[in-house]
Design a protein around this motif. Structure first.
Motif, PDB file in Angstrom:
ATOM      1  N   LEU A 175      -2.414  -1.488  19.697  1.00  0.00           N
ATOM      2  CA  LEU A 175      -2.774  -0.171  19.181  1.00  0.00           C
ATOM      3  C   LEU A 175      -1.794   0.868  19.696  1.00  0.00           C
ATOM      4  N   PHE A 176      -1.410   1.766  18.805  1.00  0.00           N
ATOM      5  CA  PHE A 176      -0.465   2.828  19.126  1.00  0.00           C
ATOM      6  C   PHE A 176      -1.135   4.159  18.815  1.00  0.00           C
ATOM      7  N   THR A 219      -4.138   6.810  14.884  1.00  0.00           N
ATOM      8  CA  THR A 219      -4.022   5.535  15.577  1.00  0.00           C
ATOM      9  C   THR A 219      -3.442   4.516  14.606  1.00  0.00           C
ATOM     10  N   TYR A 220      -2.485   3.763  15.078  1.00  0.00           N
ATOM     11  CA  TYR A 220      -1.800   2.757  14.268  1.00  0.00           C
ATOM     12  C   TYR A 220      -1.907   1.400  14.940  1.00  0.00           C
ATOM     13  N   CYS A 259       0.772   0.175  10.977  1.00  0.00           N
ATOM     14  CA  CYS A 259      -0.237   0.406   9.945  1.00  0.00           C
ATOM     15  C   CYS A 259      -1.256   1.394  10.497  1.00  0.00           C
ATOM     16  N   ASN A 260      -1.468   2.498   9.783  1.00  0.00           N
ATOM     17  CA  ASN A 260      -2.486   3.470  10.169  1.00  0.00           C
ATOM     18  C   ASN A 260      -3.850   2.802  10.013  1.00  0.00           C
ATOM     19  N   TYR A 273       1.666   2.889   5.911  1.00  0.00           N
ATOM     20  CA  TYR A 273       2.507   2.063   6.763  1.00  0.00           C
ATOM     21  C   TYR A 273       3.729   2.873   7.159  1.00  0.00           C
ATOM     22  N   VAL A 274       4.208   2.637   8.360  1.00  0.00           N
ATOM     23  CA  VAL A 274       5.372   3.350   8.867  1.00  0.00           C
ATOM     24  C   VAL A 274       6.328   2.333   9.468  1.00  0.00           C
TER      25      VAL A 274
END
Length: 67
Positions: A4-5, A12-13, A27-28, A34-35
């Motif tokens: 988790l980021f 949160t991604y 991925c959000n 998506y980033v």
């Protein structure tokens, strides 16, 4: 490794590929966004490319891996 980021923008991604200090594919977890970022930092990233379609994002991710 925590997958988790937590971004400074409050989102949160989930880290699909990559890790802190490298290129990453995120991925959000709240939206279908998506980033792909050039460098993932502790709570931010550099040069993010945003996608609303997984297939398109994954295709770009694979292209970047071979460049």
């Amino acid at each position: 490794m925590n997958r988790l980021f937590y971004n400074l923008n409050g989102n949160t991604y989930y880290i699909l590929f990559g890790k802190e200090g490298e290129r990453a594919f995120l991925c959000n977890i709240n939206t279908e966004q998506y980033v792909i970022c050039a460098i993932l930092e502790e709570n931010a990233w550099w040069q993010g490319q945003y996608f609303n379609n997984f297939e398109e994002a994954y295709e770009k991710w694979n292209k970047l891996k071979t460049d």
